[in-house]
Design a protein around this motif. Structure first.
Motif, short mmCIF file in Angstrom:
data_model
loop_
_atom_site.label_atom_id
_atom_site.label_comp_id
_atom_site.label_asym_id
_atom_site.label_seq_id
_atom_site.Cartn_x
_atom_site.Cartn_y
_atom_site.Cartn_z
N ASP A 121 0.98 -1.26 0.20
CA ASP A 121 0.13 0.38 -0.08
C ASP A 121 1.20 1.57 -0.01
N ALA A 122 0.25 2.29 -0.17
CA ALA A 122 1.07 3.64 -0.01
C ALA A 122 1.93 4.19 0.88
N GLU A 123 1.10 3.56 2.48
CA GLU A 123 1.71 4.02 3.38
C GLU A 123 3.33 2.87 3.67
N GLN A 124 3.55 1.88 3.39
CA GLN A 124 4.47 0.90 3.01
C GLN A 124 5.27 1.25 1.83
N GLN A 125 4.50 1.87 0.89
CA GLN A 125 5.57 2.55 0.17
C GLN A 125 6.73 4.11 0.67
N PHE A 126 6.07 5.01 1.30
CA PHE A 126 6.37 5.81 2.09
C PHE A 126 6.99 5.82 3.55
N GLU A 127 7.27 5.01 3.70
CA GLU A 127 8.07 4.53 5.01
C GLU A 127 9.70 4.01 4.11
N ALA A 128 9.55 3.21 3.21
CA ALA A 128 10.67 2.40 2.61
C ALA A 128 10.89 3.92 2.36
N ALA A 129 10.40 4.87 1.27
CA ALA A 129 10.99 5.54 0.78
C ALA A 129 11.86 6.56 1.51
N ARG A 130 10.98 6.08 2.49
CA ARG A 130 11.70 7.32 3.95
C ARG A 130 13.04 6.70 4.41
N LEU A 131 13.22 5.89 5.19
CA LEU A 131 14.43 5.09 5.42
C LEU A 131 15.05 5.20 4.39
N GLY A 132 14.74 4.66 3.46
CA GLY A 132 16.23 5.20 2.17
C GLY A 132 16.83 6.13 2.68
N MET A 133 15.93 7.57 2.57
CA MET A 133 16.16 8.92 2.84
C MET A 133 17.16 9.34 3.82
N TRP A 134 16.94 8.53 4.62
CA TRP A 134 17.57 8.24 6.46
C TRP A 134 19.07 7.67 5.73
N LEU A 135 18.80 6.92 5.83
CA LEU A 135 20.07 5.98 5.42
C LEU A 135 21.09 6.70 4.76
N PHE A 136 20.21 7.30 3.62
CA PHE A 136 21.28 7.96 2.77
C PHE A 136 22.53 9.09 3.27
N LEU A 137 21.37 10.32 3.79
CA LEU A 137 21.76 11.36 4.99
C LEU A 137 22.78 10.72 5.63
N ALA A 138 22.32 9.54 5.82
CA ALA A 138 23.96 9.21 7.71
C ALA A 138 24.67 9.25 6.74
#
Length: 221
Positions: free
Chosen positions: A19-36
């Motif tokens: 669903d859209a919520e799972q997609q959003f959480e995955a995208a946000r986690l990916g961005m936080w890992l990149f920013l790390a």
């Protein structure tokens, strides 16, 4: 009987997400890992800067005095306002204000471009004053006891750190242009604004980096 998890048929949800919520959480986690990883990258430069500043405090103070505090302050204000307009773009997308989303993204782009314009002017001024590290480096009227090579080291950090920051700004502007084009087509709405949110995280990170660079480079002593 075997059951399968239903997959959303919404066009903005990729097929590998439920669903859209799972997609959003995955995208946000990916961005936080990149920013790390970006924190580690800039952290290395900050550490090197701190070590040499402690070793040659007078030279770094001398080099900092050659920077234009007024333009640095203006650029800091510009980036802080751009963080506000980016946050308003996210809020507009969440509120289904499609025109507002495009408008605030465009405002963020204009402020980012203004920042880069000021930085280009500062760079040109440093070339004119022969403060660019290399064969032409020739600072005028150094304080007593300050070695030109140590001042050159300060400007090496200055150009490396602000140059990498400017590169991240250029990448951010490219992402903003893509977002603006999608926002103009009405692609973002309360059920789907993930690209705006994720790009906003990136933009805020770039702004935070400058908040650290400004006092380190412009406010020594």
């Amino acid at each position: 009987m075997t059951t399968t998890t239903p997959i959303s048929t919404a066009p903005h949800v990729a097929h590998h997400f439920d669903d859209a919520e799972q997609q959003f959480e995955a995208a946000r986690l990916g961005m936080w890992l990149f920013l790390a990883t970006e924190v580690l990258f800039f952290g290395g430069m900050f550490t090197g800067y701190a070590m040499y500043r402690a070793a040659y405090p007078e030279a770094f103070h001398e080099g900092s005095g050659r920077l234009d505090l007024v333009w640095g302050t203006i650029n800091t204000a510009v980036l802080l306002v751009s963080s506000l307009t980016m946050a308003l773009a996210v809020h507009s997308a969440q509120s289904d204000d499609r025109k507002g989303t495009a408008r605030f993204i465009a405002a963020t782009m204009l402020l980012g471009a203004a920042f880069l314009g000021v930085k280009a002017y500062e760079y040109a001024h440093k070339f004119h004053e022969h403060l660019v590290p290399g064969a032409e480096f020739a600072p005028a009227e150094l304080a007593s006891g300050v070695q030109p090579g140590h001042v050159e080291l300060f400007f090496s950090f200055y150009f490396a750190m602000t140059g990498m920051h400017a590169l991240h700004m250029v990448i951010g502007l490219g992402l903003m242009a893509w977002l603006w084009a999608l926002a103009r087509r009405g692609r973002f709405f309360p059920a789907y604004y993930t690209p705006v949110e994720i790009t906003g995280l990136y933009w805020h990170f770039v702004d935070i980096v400058w908040v650290f660079l400004f006092p380190l480079l412009y406010l020594i002593g």
